[in-house]
Design an enzyme around this catalytic site. Structure first.
Site, PDB file in Angstrom:
ATOM      1  CB  ALA A 292      38.762  21.526  45.203  1.00 25.09           C
TER       2      ALA A 292
ATOM      3  CE1 TYR B 154      51.057  55.762  32.036  1.00 21.37           C
ATOM      4  CE2 TYR B 154      51.793  57.502  33.320  1.00 21.37           C
ATOM      5  CZ  TYR B 154      51.785  56.799  32.294  1.00 21.37           C
ATOM      6  OH  TYR B 154      52.587  57.341  31.228  1.00 21.37           O
TER       7      TYR B 154
ATOM      8  NE  ARG C  58      40.641  26.344  59.783  1.00 18.57           N
ATOM      9  CZ  ARG C  58      40.941  25.809  58.682  1.00 18.57           C
ATOM     10  NH1 ARG C  58      42.185  25.196  58.343  1.00 18.57           N
ATOM     11  NH2 ARG C  58      40.415  26.411  57.639  1.00 18.57           N
TER      12      ARG C  58
ATOM     13  CB  CYS D  76      43.636  23.593  37.119  1.00 16.04           C
ATOM     14  SG  CYS D  76      41.719  23.894  37.742  1.00 16.04           S
TER      15      CYS D  76
ATOM     16  CE  LYS E 106      43.664  46.709  17.709  1.00 17.66           C
ATOM     17  NZ  LYS E 106      43.959  46.559  16.281  1.00 17.66           N
TER      18      LYS E 106
ATOM     19  CG  ASP F 260      34.108  20.219  39.560  1.00 16.98           C
ATOM     20  OD1 ASP F 260      33.999  21.491  40.197  1.00 16.98           O
ATOM     21  OD2 ASP F 260      35.015  19.964  38.740  1.00 16.98           O
TER      22      ASP F 260
ATOM     23  NE  ARG G 230      46.118  19.818  58.066  1.00 23.52           N
ATOM     24  CZ  ARG G 230      45.891  20.473  57.097  1.00 23.52           C
ATOM     25  NH1 ARG G 230      44.788  20.938  56.892  1.00 23.52           N
ATOM     26  NH2 ARG G 230      46.713  21.027  56.101  1.00 23.52           N
TER      27      ARG G 230
ATOM     28  CD1 TRP H  82      43.109  59.393  29.661  1.00 25.36           C
ATOM     29  CD2 TRP H  82      41.464  58.619  30.862  1.00 25.36           C
ATOM     30  NE1 TRP H  82      42.684  60.575  30.205  1.00 25.36           N
ATOM     31  CE2 TRP H  82      41.514  60.095  30.913  1.00 25.36           C
ATOM     32  CE3 TRP H  82      40.295  58.259  31.481  1.00 25.36           C
ATOM     33  CZ2 TRP H  82      40.605  61.158  31.642  1.00 25.36           C
ATOM     34  CZ3 TRP H  82      39.585  58.876  32.206  1.00 25.36           C
ATOM     35  CH2 TRP H  82      39.354  60.273  32.300  1.00 25.36           C
TER      36      TRP H  82
ATOM     37  CG  ASN I   9      39.573  25.303  47.079  1.00 25.96           C
ATOM     38  OD1 ASN I   9      40.116  24.441  47.882  1.00 25.96           O
ATOM     39  ND2 ASN I   9      40.016  24.971  45.552  1.00 25.96           N
TER      40      ASN I   9
END
Length: 445
Positions: free
Chosen positions: A10, A426, A21, A42, A361, A280, A69, A434, A302
């Site tokens: 990545a 909503y 570029r 992933c 909740k 990583d 490229r 809400w 990335n």
């Protein structure tokens, strides 16, 4: 300008593409130790679960496409040594070693599995899930009719996703976690408790506060031994975390965290001259704590990789600075989905904030529309200013999309008062007048 990038996943490939570029005249070479580039690990749990069949979907581009490229990608090339003073690399390819030179270097070597210090990891039937071959081997193994019971070691993101995959494959599943609760590094207890309930409903045998000691079997795994007992199993999948692939840099004196992650500044530069790092194998700047932290996520890899591609290829002009990561992440566990962003309660305390929290909740939408279900949210905020420092949401519908809104709120430095009156969309099938985020903001004291 001769730009060399070590690592073709990545961060490395994002940097290479952006550098091309920015500087059409630069020579750009990528050395990748494996035979696959632009690989998205992933996707592995979902591939194993048979949610898709073509493993090629997880590798987005080929070396030939990058060659079009003007970027040279050399797979099967492992960099084993860096001489930062002379700007030289030692590279091994098919048992032959050669020296490569660079003007500017990016290290994007990723991470590898952290395996528990136990015997038996080399037995047949013991699997990891980090690279493409791991996924191919595991998927083949679970197709065997003799494989009926699977034990998963570790309950991080991958561990939970693998447990779900094994349920989809019709296996009986045992989950071993040495901490006292599931996914402890990512979610607070008020949220993670719901993962346990969901897995137990699906028949998963959960063992928390228990550590693997030994893998049993003559050649092929037949069981495991922990500090609390012995259990029969047909297959073991070890999902106990990752650590940076940076051992080859030990003699360079490069600055790292205790776990080996390369420390970089907000421009992506390391402590070595003309050397950048991302992904990583490196730290990333956290925009809330203001600290360099280790968050091995593809999103940060990335983004930081792309920015480094700009900086590393510049001949003149001001380098870009990374705006920061929030560690925003999400996971699906059977019917549940959950997301987090910013700091957890303990992370905020360690960062020195005066912390307050609220957990509530509520429902995902109005009761007269089909599919209404429970949702839980936890806000972490600063006492006094009431600035939102982090959020975690879990539910059966709409939790992950809401965490995206919370990421914006944390990034913008919004307060709980502002969240309470935020004008969220909503309509009866999607929310209540809400929203749960409004309610949490208004409840926060």
């Amino acid at each position: 300008m001769n730009i060399v990038i070590i690592g073709g996943e990545a961060a490395g490939m994002s940097a290479a593409a952006k550098a091309r570029r920015v500087n059409p005249n630069a020579t750009i070479t990528v050395y990748e130790a494996t035979e696959i580039i632009s690989f998205g690990a992933c996707g592995l749990p979902y591939y194993v679960a048979d949610e898709f069949q073509d493993a090629g979907y997880m590798s987005e581009f080929t070396p030939a496409q990058f060659a079009e490229r003007g970027i040279t990608v050399k797979t099967g090339h492992r960099v084993t040594k860096l001489d930062a003073e002379r700007k030289k690399l030692e590279v091994v390819h098919q048992d032959e070693t050669f020296i490569a030179e660079y003007d500017r270097l990016m290290i994007a070597t990723g991470a590898r599995e952290v395996l528990p210090p136990v015997s038996g990891l080399d037995k047949q039937g013991v699997h990891k899930l980090r690279v493409m071959q791991d996924g191919l081997s595991l998927k083949e193994a679970v197709q065997n009719e003799s494989c009926q019971h699977v034990t998963v070691i570790g309950s991080g993101f991958i561990g939970l996703e693998v447990a779900e995959a094994m349920i989809h494959q019709g296996k009986k599943v045992r989950l071993i976690e040495r901490a006292e609760r599931l996914i402890p590094d990512a979610f607070d207890a008020e949220i993670s408790v719901h993962f346990s309930s969901e897995l137990e409903k699906a028949g998963v045998e959960i063992h928390t506060g228990e550590s693997l000691k030994n893998i049993v079997g003559e050649g092929h795994v037949s069981g495991i031994e922990t500090d609390k007992g012995q259990y029969v199993t047909d297959l073991v999948i070890v999902c106990t975390g990752v650590k940076p692939n940076t051992e080859f840099l030990k003699e360079t004196g490069i600055k790292t965290l205790d776990n080996g992650a390369i420390v970089v500044d907000r421009q992506g530069k390391t402590s070595l001259s003309d050397v950048w790092a991302a992904g990583d194998c490196a730290t990333i700047w956290h925009s809330v704590s203001g600290e360099n932290v280790y968050i091995p996520l593809a999103t940060g890899a990335n983004k930081l990789g792309r920015m480094i591609g700009d900086n590393i290829a510049q001949i003149e002009g001001e380098p870009q600075e990374f705006p920061g990561s929030l560690g925003t992440s999400c996971v699906r566990v059977l019917g549940l989905e959950a997301g987090r962003t910013g700091l957890s309660e303990q992370e905020a305390i360690r960062a020195g904030f005066a912390v307050k929290t609220v957990t509530i909740k509520d429902k995902c939408h109005t009761n007269y529309c089909e599919g209404q279900s429970d949702m839980h949210i936890k806000l972490v905020y600063e006492e006094g200013s009431k600035r939102i420092l982090g959020a975690q949401i879990i539910g059966y519908k709409g939790a992950v999309h809401r965490i995206d809104a919370m990421a914006v709120a944390v990034s913008a430095g919004l307060t709980t008062n502002q969240l309470g009156m935020m004008d969220f969309a909503y309509a009866p099938p999607f929310a209540r007048t809400w929203d749960i985020m409004n309610v949490a903001g208004n409840v926060a004291k």
